[in-house]
Write an enzyme that holds these catalytic residues in place. Structure first.
Site, PDB file in Angstrom:
ATOM      1  CD  GLU A  77      71.258  37.731  15.468  1.00  0.00           C
ATOM      2  OE1 GLU A  77      70.051  38.027  15.428  1.00  0.00           O
ATOM      3  OE2 GLU A  77      71.667  36.586  15.508  1.00  0.00           O
ATOM      4  CG  HIS A  98      66.006  32.255  15.271  1.00  0.00           C
ATOM      5  ND1 HIS A  98      66.336  32.446  16.607  1.00  0.00           N
ATOM      6  CD2 HIS A  98      66.891  33.007  14.570  1.00  0.00           C
ATOM      7  CE1 HIS A  98      67.372  33.282  16.692  1.00  0.00           C
ATOM      8  NE2 HIS A  98      67.722  33.644  15.480  1.00  0.00           N
ATOM      9  CG  HIS A 159      71.681  32.059  13.648  1.00  0.00           C
ATOM     10  ND1 HIS A 159      72.544  33.123  13.522  1.00  0.00           N
ATOM     11  CD2 HIS A 159      70.597  32.558  14.267  1.00  0.00           C
ATOM     12  CE1 HIS A 159      71.996  34.197  14.053  1.00  0.00           C
ATOM     13  NE2 HIS A 159      70.815  33.881  14.510  1.00  0.00           N
TER      14      HIS A 159
HETATM   15 ZN   LIG Z   1      69.276  35.144  15.183  1.00  0.00          ZN
END
Ligand SMILES: [Zn+2]
Length: 282
Positions: A77, A98, A159
């Site tokens: 990411e 998260h 997400h």
């Molecule tokens: Zn993530």
């Protein structure tokens, strides 16, 4: 003096440990990065639990995400982090996790944009939701780009959350603030809804940002024009209407239902309405 590379490696390990210990990441989720200098980043590796990292594990990349040093691959990411560094030259560190309550708001499509906690108004302003994008694709940095210039923290639809700061710990603490704010917002809604701060109070709190050394942009409300009937229309946060300061906000609603407002019906209610209409036609 800028922190040494070994200090930054140690700080990433500590931030990862805290994220995992607080349940903000599960398994190998989340990623952390920091600027080493004007051309290089220190990034957490992919496929590693952020709670159990060590200093040699980190990856060094350039500002396009190409690996310059390290045995592992950089986080998948990383594109989202690169976008932050491109858009905000003053930002030194980025944290993505998260955290469950904030992520639940992101999953429910509810931004954390109500002016209810003075500290949050002062530090983060509003916390918008960047539109859904497949993780690890180019869409994600595009979704982030829209908000990153004016926000140090945002939710990522379906997400998680993303925070940025002048150093690793300030980015990490913003993640804590978002999750704490989400927790309080959730419980307040269970208790009948938040009482909003007034626009005047929000403008006053914004004025304190400089005094606390908060340089981030996040203009929450523009200054009211003298003599004009200021309302919440030019605020990014949801504030109380001028005469109704402190009034309780009905959960998930601001004010009475207007002609263009979305309303929600169950399948049964909708069927009953249609049946009624058909009956009236006959
Ligand atoms: Zn993530």
């Amino acid at each position: 003096m800028a922190p040494s590379e070994s200090q930054l490696r140690a700080d990433i390990v500590e931030v990862g440990r805290r994220l995992y210990a607080r349940g903000y990441t599960a398994s190998n989720d989340g990623n952390i990065s920091v600027r080493l200098d004007s051309a290089r980043l220190l990034v957490t590796p992919a496929n590693v639990c952020k709670g159990f990292m060590n200093e040699p594990m980190m990856v060094i990349t350039d500002l396009d995400g190409r690996k310059l040093a390290g045995e592992r691959h950089p986080s998948s990411e990383i594109q989202m982090h690169l976008e932050v560094y491109r858009q905000r030259p003053e930002i030194q560190a980025v944290v993505h996790a998260h955290p469950p309550i904030a992520t639940a708001f992101a999953v429910a499509g509810i931004p954390l944009d109500r002016a209810v906690l003075a500290e949050v108004v002062t530090t983060l302003g509003s916390v918008p939701i960047a539109e859904y994008a497949t993780p690890s694709t180019k869409e994600l940095p595009e979704a982030v780009r829209k908000y990153v210039k004016a926000h140090d923290g945002m939710l990522l639809a379906n997400h998680g959350a993303l925070t940025l700061g002048a150093d690793l710990f300030s980015a990490y603490y913003k993640m804590e603030t978002i999750e704490h704010f989400a927790n309080i917002s959730f419980i307040a809604r269970m208790l009948g809804g938040e009482r909003l701060l007034s626009r005047e109070e929000v403008v006053r709190l914004q004025g304190l940002r400089g005094r606390y050394g908060i340089a981030a942009p996040a203009p929450i409300c523009s200054d009211p024009v003298a003599g004009s009937q200021a309302d919440s229309a030019d605020c990014q946060v949801v504030v109380a209407p001028p005469s109704r300061s402190g009034e309780r906000l009905v959960p998930d609603r601001v004010g009475p239902v207007g002609a263009d407002d979305e309303i929600r019906l169950t399948y049964r209610e909708l069927t009953a309405l249609i049946e009624d209409a058909v009956r009236n036609l006959k």
